[in-house]
Design a protein around this motif. Sequence first.
Motif, PDB file in Angstrom:
ATOM      1  N   ALA A   1      48.226 -27.266  13.510  1.00  0.00           N
ATOM      2  CA  ALA A   1      47.925 -28.446  12.970  1.00  0.00           C
ATOM      3  C   ALA A   1      46.337 -28.860  13.054  1.00  0.00           C
ATOM      4  O   ALA A   1      45.780 -29.366  11.887  1.00  0.00           O
ATOM      5  N   LEU A   2      45.693 -28.579  14.174  1.00  0.00           N
ATOM      6  CA  LEU A   2      44.404 -28.547  14.029  1.00  0.00           C
ATOM      7  C   LEU A   2      43.660 -27.912  13.057  1.00  0.00           C
ATOM      8  O   LEU A   2      42.491 -28.456  12.289  1.00  0.00           O
ATOM      9  N   LEU A   3      43.977 -26.502  12.765  1.00  0.00           N
ATOM     10  CA  LEU A   3      43.281 -25.716  11.996  1.00  0.00           C
ATOM     11  C   LEU A   3      43.649 -26.146  10.440  1.00  0.00           C
ATOM     12  O   LEU A   3      42.925 -26.106   9.734  1.00  0.00           O
ATOM     13  N   SER A   4      44.661 -26.869  10.172  1.00  0.00           N
ATOM     14  CA  SER A   4      45.156 -26.985   8.922  1.00  0.00           C
ATOM     15  C   SER A   4      44.356 -28.139   8.433  1.00  0.00           C
ATOM     16  O   SER A   4      44.278 -28.641   7.233  1.00  0.00           O
ATOM     17  N   ALA A   5      43.589 -28.952   9.386  1.00  0.00           N
ATOM     18  CA  ALA A   5      42.711 -30.221   8.990  1.00  0.00           C
ATOM     19  C   ALA A   5      41.254 -29.700   8.495  1.00  0.00           C
ATOM     20  O   ALA A   5      40.435 -30.521   7.893  1.00  0.00           O
ATOM     21  N   ILE A   6      41.155 -28.412   8.473  1.00  0.00           N
ATOM     22  CA  ILE A   6      39.890 -27.915   7.984  1.00  0.00           C
ATOM     23  C   ILE A   6      39.917 -28.015   6.385  1.00  0.00           C
ATOM     24  O   ILE A   6      40.897 -27.391   5.909  1.00  0.00           O
ATOM     25  N   PRO A   7      39.094 -28.595   5.796  1.00  0.00           N
ATOM     26  CA  PRO A   7      39.207 -28.743   4.277  1.00  0.00           C
ATOM     27  C   PRO A   7      38.710 -27.474   3.720  1.00  0.00           C
ATOM     28  O   PRO A   7      37.933 -26.865   4.015  1.00  0.00           O
ATOM     29  N   VAL A   8      39.588 -27.229   2.598  1.00  0.00           N
ATOM     30  CA  VAL A   8      39.321 -25.923   1.656  1.00  0.00           C
ATOM     31  C   VAL A   8      38.878 -26.192   0.509  1.00  0.00           C
ATOM     32  O   VAL A   8      39.370 -27.203  -0.292  1.00  0.00           O
ATOM     33  N   PRO A   9      37.523 -25.532   0.057  1.00  0.00           N
ATOM     34  CA  PRO A   9      36.758 -25.950  -0.941  1.00  0.00           C
ATOM     35  C   PRO A   9      37.502 -25.317  -2.271  1.00  0.00           C
ATOM     36  O   PRO A   9      36.524 -24.570  -2.878  1.00  0.00           O
ATOM     37  N   ASP A  10      38.741 -25.490  -2.571  1.00  0.00           N
ATOM     38  CA  ASP A  10      39.145 -24.701  -3.835  1.00  0.00           C
ATOM     39  C   ASP A  10      40.449 -25.610  -4.131  1.00  0.00           C
ATOM     40  O   ASP A  10      41.533 -25.831  -3.782  1.00  0.00           O
ATOM     41  N   PRO A  11      40.129 -26.598  -5.448  1.00  0.00           N
ATOM     42  CA  PRO A  11      41.187 -27.289  -5.771  1.00  0.00           C
ATOM     43  C   PRO A  11      42.303 -26.642  -6.453  1.00  0.00           C
ATOM     44  O   PRO A  11      43.527 -27.248  -6.525  1.00  0.00           O
ATOM     45  N   ASP A  12      42.258 -25.319  -6.737  1.00  0.00           N
ATOM     46  CA  ASP A  12      43.591 -24.757  -6.984  1.00  0.00           C
ATOM     47  C   ASP A  12      44.670 -24.440  -5.947  1.00  0.00           C
ATOM     48  O   ASP A  12      45.735 -24.349  -6.028  1.00  0.00           O
ATOM     49  N   ARG A  13      44.037 -24.171  -4.684  1.00  0.00           N
ATOM     50  CA  ARG A  13      44.878 -23.709  -3.444  1.00  0.00           C
ATOM     51  C   ARG A  13      45.511 -25.021  -3.043  1.00  0.00           C
ATOM     52  O   ARG A  13      44.842 -26.083  -2.464  1.00  0.00           O
TER      53      ARG A  13
END
Lengths: 340, 322
Positions: A267-279
């Motif tokens: 849960a903690l790691l999934s809070a990292i924003p991913v800089p990819d709008p398609d993903r």
Amino acid sequence: MTGPLPFPARDLLEVRGLQKLYPVSRRGMFRRHRIGEIRAVDDISFSVARGQTLGLVGESGCGKSTTARAILHLIDASGGEVRLGGQDLLQTLRGPDRKAELAMRRRVQYVFQDPYLSLNPRWTIAQTLSEPLRVHDLLPRPAWRDRVIELLDLVGLEPHHADRYPHEFSGGQRQRVGIARALAVDPELLILDEPVSSLDVSVRAQILNLLARLQAELGLTYLFISHDLSSVRFLSTRVAVMYLGKIVEIADVDRLFEAPRHPYSRALLSAIPVPDPDRPSARNTLLGEIPSAMNMPAACRFHTRCPRASAVCKAHEPPMEPGPQGSALACHHPLEPPAP
Amino acid sequence: MLVTQFIIRRLVFSIFLLFGVSVIVFALVNAVGNPIEILLAERPGISQQAIDQMTAYYGLDQPATTRYLMWAGNLLQGDFGTSIIYNQPVWQMMTSWGLETLKIQVPGILIALALATAMAVTAAMRQYSRVDFGVMASAMLGQSLPGFFVGILLILIFSYWLGIFPSYGAYSMRSPLWGSHLLDALWHMVLPVAMLTFFNTAALTLLMRSNLVDILRHDFVTAARASGLPERRIIYGHALRNALIPVLTYLSLLFGLMLGTAPVTETVFTWPGVGYLYINAIQQLDYPVILGVTMAIAVMLVVVTLLTDIAYVLIDPRIRLD
């Protein structure tokens, strides 16, 4: 080092069963009644190998900074043991032997979160950096100046900065001074308590690069405390995840970031924003609030918010169990291990 | 900005300030009436001719503006005029009586500063302990009690009941105590200094303790602890200097307003100081003395404020003069 070691190599820092409890009392008519305690750090154990970095991550208030301060005896630990290179660190710092205490303090140094609060505003940088030299009586007074300039150079500042006052510096520069102060006594271990959290992102990268360079050049060992997961991933060798005063998972950084096994780690790691709008973001948002530290859930502390919780989680606290490659995990229903 | 430039600018400003004060004070004293008439009104035997003669002698028949210009002109040449009650030069009176005031005020402030530092450090090092609570409570009590009340209490206990210290005056009327003028003077100083010390200590302790507690929470103090500095050195080397700025402000007020607060102490102990002189002058409308002492208070405040501002810069490098 010539030849093999006569004893098995130990980790530089070993923390066993560290505890910090704060009594909570209420003022009665005549005397104070103890009505409970806050378990800020509750029986945690970990170790850091020489030359490596252990990242300690978790939400605000989970006990990261308390752990750091208890290790350095800036607050008195309620229980547990801390060893540095096999020597009992807490006992030495508590003990009456001032020489041994200072010798121990030289080996572990602390870098603070807020560089605006951690430098004495009335002292020049040279005064601040000379103080450890004076306290520890390391160099004759005439040699201090050269050492100060050497330290400034080490952290990427100019010699003419020595006679300035903290208010003349930016946050990033102040943090460099904070790091230089920690390095003044040639320590082996640096406890970095959120050293980049109060800096903006561009400066953050510079300070992280500086820390990485210093580690490589000076062979330093870091205990790196942060809630910023990207910084942790950049700097750490291994990572320990804390939740409400307990460590729930320890693993090598890549293993943990790619395949977390504890539901809280995921849960903690999934809070990292991913800089990819398609993903599409696989956000794994936790429901509910962090439980009050006064009113801690029984058994597994995470069961009130855990998507995988079952009856056993409410009845028994999961023990910390060692896994492969020095990892450890405390969960009744861990996520699947990565395919070998 | 250079320090000298700053001082010059402040001095120029001070001249305007003092001019304003002098006009206001002169106007106020003038508004009370003709002191000769008031003084002689209670003595019916004196002829109108004598009153007119005295009025002319002191220049009181001139218009107020003329009198102001004369007074101010003399003042600029260092002439404060002559007391109409004592018939002595005001400047001479102020210096000799002023010395008596300094004799109790300066020890009262300095002893208080030392006591307050010790108490505040003790309390701040053990925040929320019994010691801290005790220091806070007594300081709070000390600040709540009016100064004159403490003075009267001291007289009641040490003069009236125990008879250890004299209740009034700065010197013994007849032979000095133990044949020594110095011991005699010190013996008379004890109670007034105690009253001033008591009063000053309370406020200074509260101020210093709260500042210290605030500063001890800063990370740079923790950093000093982490580097192994002993607690005492942390307090005196790091914390105290940072806690000193508000204390300095208060101290400068104590020094600057010394002459303004002196009347209370000096009335309670019948102490022959400027405050006592001032109160008597006001009661008897001895206008040259009133004007002189008031101007002296204003000048002292201006000088002390200037010195304080310079001291700030020396203590705190972050404070800029502009």
